[in-house]
Design an enzyme around this catalytic site. Structure first.
Site, PDB file in Angstrom:
ATOM      1  CE  LYS A 124     -14.533  -1.398   3.964  1.00 44.57           C
ATOM      2  NZ  LYS A 124     -13.479  -0.910   4.875  1.00 44.57           N
TER       3      LYS A 124
ATOM      4  CG  ASP B 204     -16.347  -5.218   6.010  1.00 46.03           C
ATOM      5  OD1 ASP B 204     -17.589  -5.160   6.087  1.00 46.03           O
ATOM      6  OD2 ASP B 204     -15.654  -5.679   6.923  1.00 46.03           O
TER       7      ASP B 204
ATOM      8  N   PRO C  42     -20.657   1.090   3.531  1.00 43.09           N
ATOM      9  CG  PRO C  42     -18.931   2.039   4.744  1.00 43.09           C
ATOM     10  CD  PRO C  42     -20.413   1.931   4.713  1.00 43.09           C
TER      11      PRO C  42
ATOM     12  NE  ARG D 254      -2.932  -2.720   2.958  1.00 43.16           N
ATOM     13  CZ  ARG D 254      -2.213  -3.786   3.245  1.00 43.16           C
ATOM     14  NH1 ARG D 254      -0.903  -3.700   3.347  1.00 43.16           N
ATOM     15  NH2 ARG D 254      -2.800  -4.946   3.446  1.00 43.16           N
TER      16      ARG D 254
END
Length: 270
Positions: free
Chosen positions: A213, A232, A230, A171
């Site tokens: 998301k 998930d 959201p 990331r």
DNA sequence: AGCCAGGAGTTAA
DNA sequence: TTAACTCATGGC
């Protein structure tokens, strides 16, 4: 100062997966770093919370941060009497949850970090990032030393290698790319509050590491678009296993994000 | 030890 | 448009 509210339970908020810098100190006390501020909180009883700040700072910042102008009792009432067994149990379990109004850039970066990470791992990574790239501060009322969440300016200039040392993994490029986009004007975070939900999500998804998301999380927790929902892996399981993919978010228009928060918090306890 | 975590990007069909 | 594959790291 002391806050009285029938829907303000620190333990539930701290472990609800929406904020990652609120930590339990003991049975009733918590620490919280938000933006450039530090706060010490104590749950006195089921309806009272003591904050380490004075009334001036409370009115100016924390009251809005904890969304204390909004009546959660009304939402709770609807869900308890709405005839949905799962939601009734979820509210019964997670009473006192609130949707915090967190700083936009911090939410953006932390939820980019959140992908494919457990909550403890996210917290650890956010702390490392703050320690390495944030500013050292000392809270005047408690004397506590803490590190602020890093600015876009600092993160945009950080090397990939130094970012990765905080545990970001792959990331690192997302965090770096997003920080650069904020600095060079590819996205104007200050304009997002003026957009509607769909426009804001669309804009956010232009950023590296931001999909549907994460964009919904940013809309909900950073822009207080409480219709954001959201989805998930946990919420997806609920929608599939409990509702056979027939759940209608439209039925909860105006507070779907709060419903989502109760669902998320409850399912993880089972 | 091995699986999964508050997913997104890329590629192939 | 959707499905499969890959990505780095830590917690349990």
């Amino acid at each position: 100062m002391i806050i009285e509210n029938s829907n303000f339970i620190l333990e539930h908020i701290a472990s609800s997966g929406q904020c990652f810098r609120m930590n339990r100190l003991n049975d009733s006390e918590f620490s919280l770093i938000a933006g450039n501020r530090y706060l010490h909180l104590k749950q006195l009883d089921i309806k009272r919370v003591e904050l380490s700040c004075g009334s001036e700072e409370y009115e100016e910042f924390w009251k809005e941060y904890f969304d204390l102008n909004y009546d959660y009792e009304e939402v709770v009432g609807k869900l308890l009497s709405g005839g949905d067994e799962f939601l009734r149990k979820a509210v019964d379990y997670g009473y006192g949850l609130r949707i915090l109004k967190q700083e936009l850039f911090e939410i953006l970066i932390t939820f980019i970090i959140s992908q494919r990470k457990s909550i403890p791992a996210i917290k650890r990574c956010v702390e490392e990032l703050s320690l390495k790239f944030g500013e050292k501060r000392k809270d005047t009322s408690t004397g506590n030393v803490y590190y602020t969440f890093p600015t876009a300016e600092v993160l945009s200039k950080a090397s990939k290698e130094s970012l990765r040392e905080t545990g970001l993994g792959y990331r690192d490029e997302y965090v770096r790319g997003t920080a650069i986009a904020v600095i060079n004007g590819d996205i104007n975070l200050n304009s997002l509050p003026n957009l509607n939900f769909e426009e804001a999500v669309k804009e956010l998804m232009k950023l590296p590491g931001v999909g549907i998301k994460v964009a919904n999380c940013v809309a909900l927790y950073g822009l207080h678009q409480i219709d954001a929902f959201p989805i998930d892996v946990w919420i997806e399981r609920i929608l599939k296993d409990i509702y056979d993919n027939q759940f209608e978010t439209d039925r909860y228009k105006g507070y779907a994000g709060i419903v989502q928060q109760y669902m998320f918090y409850y399912i993880r306890s089972l």
